[in-house]
Design an enzyme around this catalytic site. Structure first.
Site, PDB file in Angstrom:
ATOM      1  N   HIS A  70      42.418  39.593  36.898  1.00  0.00           N
ATOM      2  CA  HIS A  70      42.526  38.558  37.923  1.00  0.00           C
ATOM      3  C   HIS A  70      42.564  37.161  37.317  1.00  0.00           C
ATOM      4  O   HIS A  70      43.529  36.429  37.481  1.00  0.00           O
ATOM      5  CB  HIS A  70      41.368  38.673  38.929  1.00  0.00           C
ATOM      6  CG  HIS A  70      41.643  37.893  40.167  1.00  0.00           C
ATOM      7  ND1 HIS A  70      41.574  36.515  40.202  1.00  0.00           N
ATOM      8  CD2 HIS A  70      42.018  38.284  41.401  1.00  0.00           C
ATOM      9  CE1 HIS A  70      41.896  36.088  41.413  1.00  0.00           C
ATOM     10  NE2 HIS A  70      42.179  37.142  42.158  1.00  0.00           N
ATOM     11  N   HIS A  75      46.431  42.861  44.871  1.00  0.00           N
ATOM     12  CA  HIS A  75      47.041  42.346  43.629  1.00  0.00           C
ATOM     13  C   HIS A  75      47.786  43.452  42.876  1.00  0.00           C
ATOM     14  O   HIS A  75      48.877  43.227  42.349  1.00  0.00           O
ATOM     15  CB  HIS A  75      45.968  41.787  42.691  1.00  0.00           C
ATOM     16  CG  HIS A  75      45.459  40.456  43.128  1.00  0.00           C
ATOM     17  ND1 HIS A  75      46.275  39.380  43.370  1.00  0.00           N
ATOM     18  CD2 HIS A  75      44.190  40.019  43.383  1.00  0.00           C
ATOM     19  CE1 HIS A  75      45.545  38.346  43.748  1.00  0.00           C
ATOM     20  NE2 HIS A  75      44.279  38.709  43.762  1.00  0.00           N
TER      21      HIS A  75
END
Ligand SMILES: Cc1cc2nc3c(=O)[nH]c(=O)nc-3n(C[C@H](O)[C@H](O)[C@H](O)COP(=O)(O)O)c2cc1C
Length: 419
Positions: free
Chosen positions: A307, A370
């Site tokens: 991330h 994601h």
């Protein structure tokens, strides 16, 4: 609830109240003068009583009060001044000030007769002297005579019985719980990773999600971390461990830690509350974590997507992880959606290394939004699309790290290490 009535009484007035109160608190209540009092730690509720001498309790009781930190307390005193006087209030407030760690559930000031010798001494003092005899004093001493009387005793009994009823009984010793605080995901299939990781933990945890967005999307079905802790507290749990289901020690972790602070208050908090550190936060954890992650990687080029943080503030942790990962196999790489390790910075390196084929994996605990979109999506901006456009053939292993059995065991070990 273990209760104690402890008192100091030179002429017996306060002792009368103490005996009455102890009687009202039930047969298990311990009654003791301050000199012989048992260790205060044994009691959940302590009623402290004293006769007022020059505005204070005597030294023995005072030092016992300063030492004692019961969860709940009550204060009763007898004094020559009127019980509704400012002086009485000051004496109660002084006593309460000696118990900063306790919740004071009852306060009672009661008239107490002056000992006959004291009255004689006051009468013998010259008129006009500080504690001399005058009309006002004569009226006050007469009003105090005979107290505490039967009414005082019964009032004290009612007040302290009601106070004890307000005290929440301590939980069974050893009532413990574990909270698994994950970021959360609204992608149904991705949640299996959390299930798998939790199945390896030493006890079944209460699940919490730190992401408000995800909680809302799921209609409040999973509580926030404070919500989960509150639920446990109301259930009488007093010892809590929290698994921080995060990878880096960044903003999310700081928020999680600040959520815990309210539950550390010495009066209303848990008796113990500990939290695991994220895997990327220390070199030793990072190595054990990567041992777990790499246990099932193919001996072929892999690109992980982590991330990161938009302003690059967690780059150093991901840089360290990437460097460590390359030691296992130089063909295993780590980039991030946000921050300095973007695909743009990695592409030239991949090209230079002549990489023709890549397995893409999320370096995220669950394969949520994601992973599905930014990593493997069909949109031109996804990593897969960009890499393929650059001539690198990609396969995708869409599995969150929490679903790797060795990673699940790593988290279980971290919880066990909390002791
Ligand atoms: C030396 C002495 C000092 C006292 N000081 C105070 C005082 O400061 N304020 C007050 O209201 N009463 C004072 N009193 C009255 C006592 O507080 C009162 O008689 C009390 O009920 C005594 O409690 P005990 O019998 O439990 O010792 C004093 C009495 C004596 C003998």
């Amino acid at each position: 609830m273990k209760t104690l009535v402890v008192y100091s009484s030179r002429t017996g007035n306060t002792e009368k109240l103490a005996r009455a109160i102890a009687g009202a608190l039930g047969p298990d209540c311990t009654l003791s003068c301050a000199e012989d009092a048992p260790p205060p730690e044994k009691f959940d509720f302590i009623a402290f009583g004293f006769g007022v001498y020059r505005g204070w309790p005597d030294g023995e009781l005072r030092s016992y009060m300063l030492r004692a930190k019961p969860r709940y307390a009550g204060i009763f005193l007898t004094l020559g001044a009127y019980p509704d006087s400012e002086h009485a209030q000051v004496c109660l407030a002084r006593a309460e000030g000696m118990l900063p760690a306790s919740k004071v559930l009852a306060k009672l000031a009661c008239h107490g007769a002056y000992a006959p010798g004291m009255v004689e001494r006051m009468k013998a003092r010259p008129a006009g002297s500080a504690h001399g005899w005058d009309e006002e004093r004569a009226v006050r001493v007469a009003a105090a005579a005979g107290h505490p009387d039967a009414d005082d005793l019964s009032r004290a009994q009612q007040l302290f019985k009601a106070a004890l009823a307000k005290a929440v009984p301590p939980p069974d010793d050893g009532k413990k719980a574990l909270v698994a605080a994950w970021f959360g995901t609204a992608v149904d299939a991705a949640r299996e990773a959390y299930d798998l990781a939790e199945s390896q933990l030493p006890v079944k945890p209460l699940r919490a999600y730190t992401s408000r967005f995800v909680r809302r999307k799921l209609g409040g079905e999973v509580p926030s971390l404070p919500g989960a802790l509150q639920r446990l507290y109301l259930d009488g749990v007093r010892h809590v461990k929290v698994l921080a289901g995060l990878l880096a020690a960044g903003e999310e972790y700081e928020l999680l830690r600040s959520d815990l602070e309210a539950f550390r208050n010495p009066l209303t908090g848990f008796d113990s509350l500990s939290v695991t550190a994220p895997p990327l936060s220390t070199p030793e954890r990072l190595r054990r974590f990567l041992d777990a992650v790499t246990a099932e990687l193919p001996d072929a080029p892999v690109l992980f997507m982590g991330h990161g943080h938009a302003d690059g503030r967690s780059d150093f942790q991901y840089d360290a992880a990437a460097a460590e990962l390359a030691k296992y196999n130089p063909a295993w790489r780590l980039g991030c959606v946000e921050g300095g390790r973007s695909l743009d910075t990695l592409l030239p390196e991949l090209k230079k290394a002549g990489v023709r084929r890549l397995e893409l994996r999320p370096f995220l605990l669950v394969a949520g939004d994601h992973a599905v979109n930014d990593l493997a999506g069909a949109e031109p901006g996804s990593w897969k699309s960009q890499l393929e456009a650059a001539g690198i053939e990609c396969t995708v292993e869409l599995r969150g790290l929490a679903a790797y059995p060795a990673v699940a065991r790593y988290f279980a070990e971290e919880v066990e290490r909390l002791g």
